[in-house]
Design a protein around this motif. Structure first.
Motif, short mmCIF file in Angstrom:
data_model
loop_
_atom_site.label_atom_id
_atom_site.label_comp_id
_atom_site.label_asym_id
_atom_site.label_seq_id
_atom_site.Cartn_x
_atom_site.Cartn_y
_atom_site.Cartn_z
N VAL A 25 0.86 -1.17 0.00
CA VAL A 25 0.00 0.00 0.00
C VAL A 25 0.90 1.23 0.00
CG1 VAL A 25 -1.72 1.31 1.32
CG2 VAL A 25 -1.85 -1.19 1.23
N LYS A 26 0.48 2.27 -0.70
CA LYS A 26 1.27 3.51 -0.76
C LYS A 26 0.72 4.51 0.24
CE LYS A 26 3.59 6.13 -4.40
NZ LYS A 26 3.62 6.36 -5.86
N ILE A 27 1.60 5.12 1.03
CA ILE A 27 1.19 6.15 1.97
C ILE A 27 2.00 7.42 1.71
CG2 ILE A 27 0.52 4.51 3.77
CD1 ILE A 27 3.16 5.25 5.22
N GLY A 28 1.42 8.57 2.02
CA GLY A 28 2.10 9.83 1.81
C GLY A 28 1.71 10.85 2.86
N ILE A 29 2.64 11.75 3.16
CA ILE A 29 2.41 12.79 4.15
C ILE A 29 2.96 14.09 3.58
CG2 ILE A 29 4.61 12.47 5.41
CD1 ILE A 29 2.87 12.70 8.00
N PHE A 30 2.30 15.21 3.85
CA PHE A 30 2.70 16.48 3.26
C PHE A 30 3.59 17.27 4.22
CE2 PHE A 30 -1.02 15.28 0.83
CZ PHE A 30 -0.60 15.56 -0.47
N ASP A 31 4.73 17.74 3.68
CA ASP A 31 5.69 18.46 4.52
C ASP A 31 5.36 19.95 4.58
OD1 ASP A 31 6.65 19.65 2.19
OD2 ASP A 31 8.53 18.51 2.13
N ILE A 32 6.25 20.73 5.15
CA ILE A 32 6.01 22.16 5.36
C ILE A 32 5.77 22.89 4.04
CG2 ILE A 32 7.09 24.33 6.12
CD1 ILE A 32 6.07 22.68 8.43
N ALA A 85 8.94 10.18 14.39
CA ALA A 85 7.77 10.88 14.93
C ALA A 85 6.54 10.05 14.61
CB ALA A 85 7.64 12.27 14.31
N PRO A 86 5.56 9.99 15.53
CA PRO A 86 4.37 9.18 15.28
C PRO A 86 3.52 9.76 14.15
CG PRO A 86 4.11 10.47 17.28
CD PRO A 86 5.54 10.65 16.85
N VAL A 87 2.93 8.86 13.38
CA VAL A 87 2.12 9.23 12.22
C VAL A 87 0.83 8.44 12.26
CG1 VAL A 87 1.96 8.95 9.70
CG2 VAL A 87 4.01 9.97 10.73
N ARG A 88 -0.26 9.09 11.93
CA ARG A 88 -1.57 8.46 11.89
C ARG A 88 -2.02 8.30 10.45
NH1 ARG A 88 -7.06 9.85 11.60
NH2 ARG A 88 -6.57 12.03 11.13
N ILE A 89 -2.54 7.14 10.09
CA ILE A 89 -3.09 6.91 8.76
C ILE A 89 -4.52 7.47 8.72
CG2 ILE A 89 -3.80 5.17 7.06
CD1 ILE A 89 -1.61 3.34 8.29
N VAL A 90 -4.79 8.31 7.75
CA VAL A 90 -6.14 8.88 7.57
C VAL A 90 -6.92 7.90 6.70
CG1 VAL A 90 -7.46 10.88 6.79
CG2 VAL A 90 -5.16 11.21 7.74
N LEU A 105 -3.68 4.43 -2.34
CA LEU A 105 -2.98 5.52 -1.68
C LEU A 105 -3.75 5.97 -0.46
CD1 LEU A 105 -0.75 7.82 -1.75
CD2 LEU A 105 -2.45 9.17 -3.01
N PHE A 106 -3.03 6.18 0.66
CA PHE A 106 -3.60 6.75 1.88
C PHE A 106 -2.76 7.96 2.30
CE2 PHE A 106 -5.28 2.51 1.96
CZ PHE A 106 -6.50 2.58 2.64
N ILE A 107 -3.44 9.04 2.69
CA ILE A 107 -2.76 10.19 3.28
C ILE A 107 -2.53 9.91 4.76
CG2 ILE A 107 -3.02 12.64 3.89
CD1 ILE A 107 -4.70 13.00 1.38
N CYS A 108 -1.41 10.41 5.27
CA CYS A 108 -1.10 10.33 6.71
C CYS A 108 -0.91 11.75 7.25
CB CYS A 108 0.17 9.52 6.95
SG CYS A 108 0.09 7.80 6.42
N GLU A 109 -0.93 11.86 8.58
CA GLU A 109 -0.59 13.12 9.22
C GLU A 109 0.17 12.82 10.50
OE1 GLU A 109 -4.18 15.25 10.08
OE2 GLU A 109 -4.79 13.90 11.71
N PHE A 110 1.01 13.79 10.90
CA PHE A 110 1.79 13.60 12.12
C PHE A 110 0.90 13.67 13.35
CE2 PHE A 110 5.27 14.78 9.27
CZ PHE A 110 6.21 13.85 9.63
N ALA A 111 1.30 12.93 14.38
CA ALA A 111 0.59 12.90 15.65
C ALA A 111 1.57 13.26 16.77
CB ALA A 111 -0.02 11.52 15.88
N GLY A 112 1.11 13.20 18.00
CA GLY A 112 1.98 13.50 19.14
C GLY A 112 2.48 14.93 19.09
N GLU A 113 3.70 15.14 19.55
CA GLU A 113 4.28 16.48 19.58
C GLU A 113 4.39 17.08 18.19
OE1 GLU A 113 8.38 18.77 21.06
OE2 GLU A 113 8.15 16.60 21.32
#
Length: 457
Positions: A25-32, A85-90, A105-113
């Motif tokens: 499965v492909k996952i992606g997260i968007f940076d700054i 850093a922890p990441v959550r699958i949306v 494809l699944f988008i992810c986002e950072f979690a925790g701090e």
């Protein structure tokens, strides 16, 4: 078989991966900078991560668009050792990829701090503020982008000079051009439908090889996801056709810049009515819309770095180039930074026109929305509407915009509203990244400087 856009829960995600017998499965997260970073995960690893999440090296929040490490950020850097850093699958972001990738494809986002500086999480927090105030938020993005008959190799061989546009001349809204390139246009539209970032309008803009895509309106969070995915996969589709797409704010001084306008409206959570529409008021503007507009206007200089985040962004903000040069507002006026669009309960809205195509959709929308909400919170009133050419309109000092990325970053750093709305962690981190961006630019000698000073000065 479950449709990817019907996935809503962790159990749905398990079901669709199992049904399709996927190996990865492909996952992606968007940076700054709004760049999608990601990887393939084995199906087993993905399924195991649905409940407890997974981890990305926090360098994703600690490097620039060229993978150069920031030397001035507190959250991440050599001093932290770059831990995970922890990441959550949306899970409800599940999408088909309309290429030869036999996966989802699944988008992810950072979690925790890390959530405090994660662009997607930032926007979710602002949307939650709107909900707490009794509003549902709807948004739509419009992007202009130039297309070239170039490849990733050829643009570098040419040092990004003398590039060949997809089409020649200035021919906005050309039916001829869209018919000649109907095959490529169909690919864009098919990709947008398949990946669920539907395009409401697609046409040639004025300029050689420039297109404009207006994405369909959606809830604010989904609209930002769709805008970010559109930018990512539009570039991928272009390169798969031996073309290049650029979302720079301005790639040449000879042509207009490339906008990333945002249309925004609020509706009441309780009954779904427009919070912007009042049939009995001038331009059908409710008090809420007036206050929202005032917040966007008054805070635009302070928040500009979030909307114009690159050195190149500021080359677009010049008179006569279809881009605003001050925090002005008007009714159906495309020379102002904020365009009130009167309509019905369904269509009453504001177009936030200051943004360029190079902005991170999550951060730009967070700025446009939060500033408006701040105006509602404080019941501000906007400055008089500009009629006619805003470029010729006398600009009060408080509506002047920062002229450079460095100046914009300093205004954001000093903004008490930004710290209240976005938190110190995000403001400090984001400002540091923009200061870094400006410092990298200052290290280089431009062709203009060489031509002007080498022999004569």
């Amino acid at each position: 078989m479950l449709n990817p856009r019907e996935v809503r829960t962790i159990e749905d995600a398990r079901q669709i991966v199992t049904e399709r017998n996927l190996s990865h499965v492909k996952i992606g997260i968007f940076d700054i900078d709004g760049v999608m970073r990601g990887k393939y995960l084995s199906a087993d690893k993905f399924l195991a991560s649905l409940e407890d999440g997974l981890a990305f090296c926090d360098v994703v929040l600690g490097w620039d668009s060229k993978d150069q490490l920031y030397d001035n950020t507190a959250y991440t850097g050599w001093h932290t050792g770059y831990p995970d850093a922890p990441v959550r699958i949306v899970v409800d972001s599940c999408r088909e990829i309309p290429f030869e990738e036999n996966t989802l494809l699944f988008i992810c986002e950072f979690a925790g701090e890390a959530a405090s500086i994660c662009p997607r999480n930032l926007l979710q927090r602002v949307i939650q503020r709107a909900s707490d105030m009794g509003f549902d938020v709807f948004a739509a993005f419009e992007y202009e982008f130039f297309m070239f008959r170039e490849t990733s190799d050829s643009v570098r061989e040419k040092n990004f000079r003398n590039l060949q546009p997809l089409t020649q001349g200035w021919f906005g809204y050309s039916v001829l051009r869209s018919s000649v390139y109907a095959g490529f246009m169909e690919q864009i539209l098919y990709m947008a439908e398949t990946m669920d970032f539907p395009i409401e309008g697609l046409h040639d803009e004025t300029g050689p090889g420039v297109l404009e895509a207006a994405l369909a309106v959606d809830s604010a969070g989904d609209a930002a996801d769709k805008a970010a995915l559109f930018k990512t996969f539009m570039k991928a589709l272009a390169q798969r056709n031996d073309l290049m797409a650029t979302f720079m704010a301005k790639w040449s001084p000879d042509y207009p810049g490339q906008s990333g306008h945002i249309h925004l409206s609020l509706r009441h959570c309780k009954d779904g009515r427009s919070a912007f529409y009042d049939a009995d008021q001038a331009h059908h503007m409710s008090a809420t819309q007036r206050h929202f507009l005032a917040g966007q206007q008054r805070l635009m200089p302070e928040f500009l770095a979030m909307v114009a985040p690159t050195v190149n962004s500021y080359t677009r903000l010049v008179p006569g180039a279809w881009a605003p040069t001050g925090a002005t507002c008007g009714v159906e006026n495309r020379t102002t930074a904020l365009r009130v669009i009167p309509g019905s309960d369904k269509s009453q809205r504001i177009e936030y026109r200051i943004g360029a195509a190079d902005g991170n959709p999550y951060i730009a929308l967070a700025a446009a929305l939060a500033s408006g909400l701040y105006g509602v919170m404080h019941r501000w009133e906007h400055d008089p509407f500009v009629k006619g050419d805003a470029y010729q309109h006398p600009l009060p000092p408080h509506l002047a915009l920062p002229a450079t990325l460095w100046d914009a970053a300093q205004q954001l750093r000093q903004s008490t509203a930004a710290r209240e709305l976005f938190g110190d962690a995000f403001v400090d981190h984001f400002v540091a990244t923009r200061e870094w961006e400006e410092r990298q630019f200052r290290k280089h000698i431009t062709e203009w400087e060489l031509e002007r000073y080498f022999e004569i000065i």
